[in-house]
Design an enzyme around this catalytic site. Structure first.
Site, PDB file in Angstrom:
ATOM      1  N   THR A  85      35.509  48.709  45.934  1.00  0.00           N
ATOM      2  CA  THR A  85      35.455  49.020  47.369  1.00  0.00           C
ATOM      3  C   THR A  85      36.891  48.969  47.893  1.00  0.00           C
ATOM      4  OG1 THR A  85      34.942  46.685  47.727  1.00  0.00           O
ATOM      5  CG2 THR A  85      33.107  48.219  47.860  1.00  0.00           C
ATOM      6  N   THR A 130      32.779  43.485  46.732  1.00  0.00           N
ATOM      7  CA  THR A 130      33.175  42.934  48.037  1.00  0.00           C
ATOM      8  C   THR A 130      32.972  44.010  49.094  1.00  0.00           C
ATOM      9  OG1 THR A 130      34.810  41.628  46.881  1.00  0.00           O
ATOM     10  CG2 THR A 130      35.070  41.812  49.265  1.00  0.00           C
ATOM     11  N   ARG A 163      33.580  35.837  42.265  1.00  0.00           N
ATOM     12  CA  ARG A 163      34.659  34.984  42.802  1.00  0.00           C
ATOM     13  C   ARG A 163      35.657  34.616  41.725  1.00  0.00           C
ATOM     14  NH1 ARG A 163      30.915  30.357  45.309  1.00  0.00           N
ATOM     15  NH2 ARG A 163      32.018  30.397  47.290  1.00  0.00           N
ATOM     16  N   LYS A 215      32.299  35.612  51.050  1.00  0.00           N
ATOM     17  CA  LYS A 215      33.297  36.241  50.179  1.00  0.00           C
ATOM     18  C   LYS A 215      34.531  36.664  50.982  1.00  0.00           C
ATOM     19  CE  LYS A 215      35.371  38.348  46.953  1.00  0.00           C
ATOM     20  NZ  LYS A 215      35.761  37.864  45.664  1.00  0.00           N
ATOM     21  N   HIS A 253      52.486  15.484  52.215  1.00  0.00           N
ATOM     22  CA  HIS A 253      51.506  15.025  53.209  1.00  0.00           C
ATOM     23  C   HIS A 253      50.109  15.168  52.595  1.00  0.00           C
ATOM     24  CE1 HIS A 253      48.900  15.122  56.700  1.00  0.00           C
ATOM     25  NE2 HIS A 253      49.904  14.747  57.486  1.00  0.00           N
ATOM     26  N   CYS A 269      42.041  42.652  45.864  1.00  0.00           N
ATOM     27  CA  CYS A 269      41.119  41.760  46.586  1.00  0.00           C
ATOM     28  C   CYS A 269      41.748  41.253  47.872  1.00  0.00           C
ATOM     29  CB  CYS A 269      40.746  40.573  45.715  1.00  0.00           C
ATOM     30  SG  CYS A 269      40.123  41.063  44.116  1.00  0.00           S
ATOM     31  N   ARG A 333      47.721  47.063  40.530  1.00  0.00           N
ATOM     32  CA  ARG A 333      47.177  47.605  41.778  1.00  0.00           C
ATOM     33  C   ARG A 333      47.733  46.912  43.024  1.00  0.00           C
ATOM     34  NH1 ARG A 333      40.907  47.559  40.418  1.00  0.00           N
ATOM     35  NH2 ARG A 333      41.590  45.741  39.258  1.00  0.00           N
TER      36      ARG A 333
HETATM   37  N1  SAJ Z   1      50.134  34.972  46.105  1.00  0.00           N
HETATM   38  C1  SAJ Z   1      51.239  34.517  46.823  1.00  0.00           C
HETATM   39  N2  SAJ Z   1      51.365  33.185  47.037  1.00  0.00           N
HETATM   40  C2  SAJ Z   1      50.450  32.278  46.572  1.00  0.00           C
HETATM   41  C3  SAJ Z   1      49.331  32.749  45.878  1.00  0.00           C
HETATM   42  C4  SAJ Z   1      49.192  34.112  45.666  1.00  0.00           C
HETATM   43  O1  SAJ Z   1      52.094  35.301  47.262  1.00  0.00           O
HETATM   44  O2  SAJ Z   1      50.653  31.085  46.788  1.00  0.00           O
HETATM   45  C5  SAJ Z   1      49.974  36.418  45.884  1.00  0.00           C
HETATM   46  C6  SAJ Z   1      49.875  36.788  44.409  1.00  0.00           C
HETATM   47  O3  SAJ Z   1      51.154  36.919  43.819  1.00  0.00           O
HETATM   48  C7  SAJ Z   1      49.127  38.102  44.493  1.00  0.00           C
HETATM   49  C8  SAJ Z   1      48.160  37.868  45.659  1.00  0.00           C
HETATM   50  O4  SAJ Z   1      48.717  36.807  46.402  1.00  0.00           O
HETATM   51  O5  SAJ Z   1      49.987  39.168  44.808  1.00  0.00           O
HETATM   52  C9  SAJ Z   1      46.730  37.550  45.267  1.00  0.00           C
HETATM   53  O6  SAJ Z   1      46.705  36.674  44.162  1.00  0.00           O
HETATM   54  P1  SAJ Z   1      45.662  35.452  44.041  1.00  0.00           P
HETATM   55  O7  SAJ Z   1      45.918  34.751  42.765  1.00  0.00           O
HETATM   56  O8  SAJ Z   1      45.708  34.648  45.272  1.00  0.00           O
HETATM   57  O9  SAJ Z   1      44.247  36.148  44.066  1.00  0.00           O
HETATM   58  P2  SAJ Z   1      43.528  37.347  43.234  1.00  0.00           P
HETATM   59  O10 SAJ Z   1      43.603  38.558  44.088  1.00  0.00           O
HETATM   60  O11 SAJ Z   1      44.016  37.445  41.840  1.00  0.00           O
HETATM   61  O12 SAJ Z   1      42.029  36.779  43.183  1.00  0.00           O
HETATM   62  C10 SAJ Z   1      41.388  36.439  44.392  1.00  0.00           C
HETATM   63  C11 SAJ Z   1      40.716  35.070  44.243  1.00  0.00           C
HETATM   64  N3  SAJ Z   1      40.289  34.592  45.556  1.00  0.00           N
HETATM   65  C12 SAJ Z   1      40.649  33.378  46.018  1.00  0.00           C
HETATM   66  O13 SAJ Z   1      41.352  32.620  45.385  1.00  0.00           O
HETATM   67  C13 SAJ Z   1      40.118  33.001  47.359  1.00  0.00           C
HETATM   68  C14 SAJ Z   1      39.522  35.190  43.283  1.00  0.00           C
HETATM   69  O14 SAJ Z   1      38.799  33.958  43.237  1.00  0.00           O
HETATM   70  C15 SAJ Z   1      38.588  36.322  43.738  1.00  0.00           C
HETATM   71  O15 SAJ Z   1      37.470  36.463  42.852  1.00  0.00           O
HETATM   72  C16 SAJ Z   1      39.389  37.604  43.741  1.00  0.00           C
HETATM   73  O16 SAJ Z   1      40.447  37.478  44.705  1.00  0.00           O
HETATM   74  C17 SAJ Z   1      38.466  38.763  44.117  1.00  0.00           C
HETATM   75  O17 SAJ Z   1      38.073  39.525  43.204  1.00  0.00           O
HETATM   76  O18 SAJ Z   1      38.077  38.864  45.279  1.00  0.00           O
END
Ligand code: SAJ
Length: 436
Positions: A85, A130, A163, A215, A253, A269, A333
């Protein structure tokens, strides 16, 4: 309820691991995808995604003759929709002068339509993609009811979000808590019965719209929290502070856990899902909208840092390390690294990118290096965009021998400033105006 045959529609990063896992737990699984290449690869026993553990499980499922790939949906006891999606690239919505991105629900619509001719009384249909709030009741149920059967009484219908974290999908699929939202309590029960085949985490029943919102709340919460970290990185630079040091101190903290700034938020995502709230209710999603803006602007901040490091960008050679959307994955992506590279090139820099997880990637406007050595040899600046473990482990003493660059810019806190400075580099780090 017992299910013996399952049809999984959409065989990407979620559908394929899910299908393979069900097959390994005794279910007869037909995996459906519209891409003939994918079907051909899978029926050969190979897989088309890079994710630890999937190939082993998949191979066992094929060997046990429990999995088969097909182009068409077919009769089954249960159907799982796990199609993408994304947002529409060609159209935007507008609310009081603010433009927002729109969800492209075409794949969900087609998947639901493909089930209609095969739907029977007592079947279970689960949407995992999603989706904007109320998709299950307002979009999917009416399509499925074209079969003449009534959702909730003739067949069961649920929303159950995936998730799992890319890189840990096989583990999290089994161990994470699973939310199953039924359009009726009976539907939720049927969904719980299905996932009980392999889920070891808690399985919690609710209604479908709550499950959809759960979600979106999870990923939006993370997006907003990364946005505040990115905003802190800009503020720290203004005040002569190293944001990484400040975050580490703030996180002492007991109730604070600030995430990491970086070149932006990517993937299919976190950088997409918050828009589903904005589209559904722009008047109520101001914070979410602004957090998206902050994260989408972060690649520009990388360009600003590069200009600070190099003086001007025109004709400067930059070795860009990393194109994946996050560390140690091959998924490119919505990658903020690619966006930063495009912006640097717009300002006249000549960028060579090196991505060890996808060395042959073909991305519009991006010039791939043949190797790390090729990327860095005649560079003016070495730019770290993704904290892949192998980049974090690079030894500046060795790098210094292979490059003409005298400047390093780290956007992800992957390197130690002192180690690079000792090797004669000028060292810059995003969010850090102590090191310059
Ligand atoms: N990122 C940062 N700073 C951080 C953490 C991440 O800049 O402290 C960036 C990453 O480099 C990346 C983006 O955010 O570009 C997303 O990365 P991520 O590891 O936070 O998440 P995804 O997209 O790989 O997976 C997420 C997860 N959701 C959550 O942690 C709430 C996963 O559990 C979901 O299943 C997935 O999205 C999804 O398919 O929706």
């Amino acid at each position: 309820m017992k299910f013996s045959k399952l049809c999984v529609i959409g065989l990407g990063y979620i559908g394929l691991p899910t299908a393979a896992t069900f097959a390994m737990h005794g279910m007869e699984v037909v995996g459906v995808d519209i891409n003939p290449n994918v079907i051909e690869i899978l029926n050969r026993g190979e897989i088309h995604i890079h994710e630890p553990g999937v190939h082993e499980t998949f191979r066992k499922a094929v060997h046990a003759k429990k999995f088969r790939a097909a182009l068409q949906t077919e009769t089954a006891d249960a159907f799982i929709i796990a199609v993408p999606t994304p947002f529409k690239h060609e159209a935007l919505g507008e609310y009081r002068g603010i433009a927002y991105k729109l969800a492209d629900m075409q794949a969900v619509t087609s998947a639901a339509e493909s089930i209609v001719p095969h739907l029977k009384k007592g079947n279970l249909v689960i949407l995992e993609s999603t989706s904007p709030p109320r998709t299950t009741v307002d979009l999917v149920a009416p399509i499925l009811e074209k079969s003449g059967l009534k959702a909730g009484s003739d067949f069961f219908l649920c929303y159950s979000p995936e998730r799992v974290l890319p890189g840990q999908i096989m583990k999290e699929l089994v161990e994470n808590a699973r939310v199953v939202g039924g359009i009726t309590p009976e539907s939720a029960q049927a969904g719980q019965d299905l996932y009980a085949a392999f889920v070891k985490g808690q399985i919690v029943k609710t209604d479908s719209t709550t499950a959809e919102m759960v979600k979106l709340m999870e990923n939006t919460h993370r997006d907003v929290n990364i946005a505040i970290a990115n905003e802190f990185s800009r503020l720290a630079e203004k005040f002569g502070v190293d944001v990484w040091e400040a975050i580490a101190l703030a996180n002492l903290h007991p109730r604070i856990k600030i995430l990491s700034p970086g070149p932006g938020v990517g993937g299919h995502c976190i950088s997409v899902d918050p828009w589903f709230f904005v589209e559904a209710a722009p008047e109520l999603s101001q914070l979410i909208y602004h957090a998206r803006q902050v994260n989408d602007e972060q690649p520009r901040f990388v360009v600003k840092k590069a200009r600070q490091a190099l003086g001007e960008l025109k004709n400067k050679k930059i070795a860009a390390l990393g194109l994946a959307y996050k560390p140690d994955v091959d998924d490119l992506r919505e990658s903020p690294a690619s966006e930063a590279i495009r912006l640097l090139q717009k300002d006249g820099a000549q960028v060579k990118a090196w991505e060890p997880f996808k060395p042959n990637a073909q991305l519009k406007e991006i010039h791939m290096a043949a190797s790390l050595e090729d990327a860095i040899q005649d560079a003016d600046l070495i730019l770290l965009l993704v904290k892949h473990s192998q980049f974090a482990a690079l030894d500046p003493h060795e790098i210094q021998k292979q490059t003409s660059a005298k400047i390093a810019l780290d956007t992800v806190n992957g390197w130690t400033a002192e180690a690079w400075k000792q090797q004669g580099f000028r060292f810059f780090r995003l969010g850090d105006s102590k090191n310059k």
